[in-house]
Structures are given as structure tokens and as C-alpha cells.
Enzyme design. Structure first.
Site, PDB file in Angstrom:
ATOM      1  NE  ARG A  66       2.899 -13.495  -0.493  1.00  0.00           N
ATOM      2  CZ  ARG A  66       3.501 -12.810  -1.818  1.00  0.00           C
ATOM      3  NH1 ARG A  66       2.752 -12.165  -2.463  1.00  0.00           N
ATOM      4  NH2 ARG A  66       4.818 -12.853  -1.866  1.00  0.00           N
ATOM      5  N   PRO A 104       1.040  -1.325  -0.178  1.00  0.00           N
ATOM      6  CG  PRO A 104      -0.900  -1.639   1.670  1.00  0.00           C
ATOM      7  CD  PRO A 104       0.564  -2.160   1.053  1.00  0.00           C
ATOM      8  CD  GLU A 105       2.272   2.994  -4.725  1.00  0.00           C
ATOM      9  OE1 GLU A 105       2.346   4.185  -5.105  1.00  0.00           O
ATOM     10  OE2 GLU A 105       2.315   2.001  -5.708  1.00  0.00           O
TER      11      GLU A 105
END
Ligand SMILES: [Zn+2]
Length: 274
Positions: free
Chosen positions: A113, A2-3
Site C-alpha cells: 500500500r 511497525p513499532e
């Protein structure tokens, strides 16, 4: 990962349910997400702490707890939400961190993950950490001159440089591709070859695109969810990312996709971007 727009969306979503709340109980399922802090210290500092402020810096969610800060960098498969009641085990299968709040809610970081990271920093450590990051592109002090300065005469590809968090905070692969397309700049161009008018255009487009992406609650390409558990909408407005081989929206030329610039996918129009 996510940016800036995705993390900003998460922060805005979870903030109202967190500020002023006291953490009554903490569970951590795996230690491999911790950076520079032991499980024991994390649990001790979080338990009983009151959340004073929730903010974003670069791609990090920052929870201020008096003299300590819990820094969460959500990974590609990470989600951060506040639930009105504690989750049942089947709902929290991928929960890494669960923080029970007074008045019954629960802050949950899930990450299939476990590519996200958790840090716990005191004021001094945070100051040092934050100082090592580049300017926030949406802050007022970020100007074309500040961008030029951040590029620092680097001979590296402009795309690589604007994604480097030490030069500019919060921009990752999706928004670097989009901003360079909108500014008409070839992503492989050496940063030190940009002219002042390139700095002005790139500065303007970075800000415009990040702000528009926040308005659309971020980009859900695969896994990203908002702090409400919903998909973002900015994927509908992407002009190059994910569109390699498709016609350029400006000129119809087939968009080029390459991994040669920084091992990530770069998508650009060789006609519109020079
Ligand atoms: Zn084009």
C-alpha cells in the site's frame, strides 16, 4: 505501522548482510514514498555508497552511508529484507526500493500500500530530525523522571501522549495499550494526573513489554514480517490489544474497546485500569 520492537527486529536481521557492503545499483518504482528528497538525488547519493552502519531510531531504520543517511520508516504493509540474490520480477511485485549490493545480494523494500516513507538526510538534517523525537525507551538514560518530563504536564490522554513520537520514541498503538494495561492505568487518563508511582510503573512496563516483544521478534497482527520474512510471535502474548469483548486475564471483566480516545482502537479493563 511497525513499532519499536518490529523495526528493531528488522534492523538486527538485516544488519549483518549490509554493513560494509557497497550499493552498486538502485531502482525506485514509485516516488510517492519519498519525503524531502527527489528521485534523482536519492539515486545519485545511494549508487556507489558504502553502508557503514545500520541502526534504529524510534520506528525508523537508519542506513548510514558516509555523510548521508537513508531513513526508512516501514509502513503497515512494508517489509525490508536482504536477499542473497536479486529478486525475479514476480518475487518483487511490490518492491518500492531495490538496492543491488556488491557480492550479489539485494536490499529490497516492498510495500503493497506504500504507506512507508523514505528520507535522505545529511548529518545536520539528521541531528535536527532526531532531536525532535522523544527519548528511546530502552536506553539507560530513560528513567521514570525522564518519562514524567516527557509527559510534560500534558492534559491529553496518557495513551495519546506516549504514542506521540515527540514525547516518546517508538511506541505505537499495540504497545501503548499493552503497557497501560500492565501498569494499571486508564488510557484516557490525562497525562498530568499521573502520580510519581504511576510514572515508575509505566516506565517499568513500557521497557519490559518492548524488550519482551523484541525477544519474540515483534507482533504480526496482519502484515508485519521480520527481516528474514517470517512472522513475529508477540501476538501470542498480547493481553489487551485485539482482545476487546474478551475477559480480562487478571479479573475476568469484559475488556472495553473504544475509538474515542485517539481514533485508534484502545482496549482496556475498566476494573484493573484507573
Ligand atoms: Zn481486569
Amino acid at each position: 505501522m511497525p513499532e519499536l520492537p518490529e523495526v528493531e527486529t528488522i534492523v538486527r536481521d538485516i544488519r549483518p548482510a549490509l554493513v560494509g557492503r557497497r550499493i552498486s545499483r538502485v531502482r525506485l518504482s514509485h516516488d510517492d514514498v519519498l519525503r524531502g528528497v527527489t528521485r534523482r538525488r536519492l539515486l545519485r547519493r545511494l549508487t556507489g555508497a558504502t553502508i557503514r552502519r545500520v541502526s534504529r531510531r524510534a520506528k525508523h531504520v537508519v542506513l548510514e552511508l558516509g555523510s548521508a543517511r537513508l531513513i526508512i520508516q516501514p509502513g503497515m504493509t512494508g517489509s525490508l529484507q536482504v536477499h542473497p540474490r536479486p529478486l525475479r520480477p514476480d518475487e518483487a511485485k511490490y518492491a518500492v526500493l531495490r538496492a543491488r549490493l556488491d557480492r550479489g545480494g539485494e536490499l529490497v523494500y516492498q510495500d503493497v500500500r506504500r504507506l512507508g516513507t523514505l528520507l535522505l538526510l545529511d548529518d545536520k538534517q539528521w541531528e535536527r530530525y532526531s532531536r525532535a523525537l522523544g527519548p528511546e525507551p530502552l536506553e539507560d538514560e530513560f528513567s521514570p523522571e525522564r518519562l514524567a518530563q516527557a509527559l510534560g504536564g500534558s492534559r491529553q490522554a496518557i495513551k495519546k501522549v506516549i504514542m506521540d513520537q515527540r514525547h516518546l520514541a517508538g511506541v505505537g498503538n499495540i504497545y501503548a495499550n499493552e503497557a497501560l494495561f500492565a501498569a494499571g492505568i486508564d488510557p484516557s487518563k490525562p497525562a498530568n494526573r499521573l502520580r510519581p508511582e504511576d510514572h515508575r510503573r509505566l516506565h517499568r512496563e513500557i521497557r519490559r513489554i518492548l524488550a519482551a516483544a523484541i525477544d519474540s521478534n515483534g507482533t504480526t497482527f496482519r502484515d508485519y514480517r521480520t527481516g528474514m520474512g517470517e512472522e513475529g510471535n508477540f501476538q501470542l502474548e498480547l493481553l489487551v490489544y485485539g482482545r476487546e469483548g474478551q475477559p480480562c486475564r487478571n479479573c475476568g471483566t469484559r475488556l472495553t474497546g473504544t475509538h474515542l480516545i485517539d481514533a485508534r482502537i484502545s482496549v482496556f479493563c475498566h476494573r484493573c485500569q484507573s
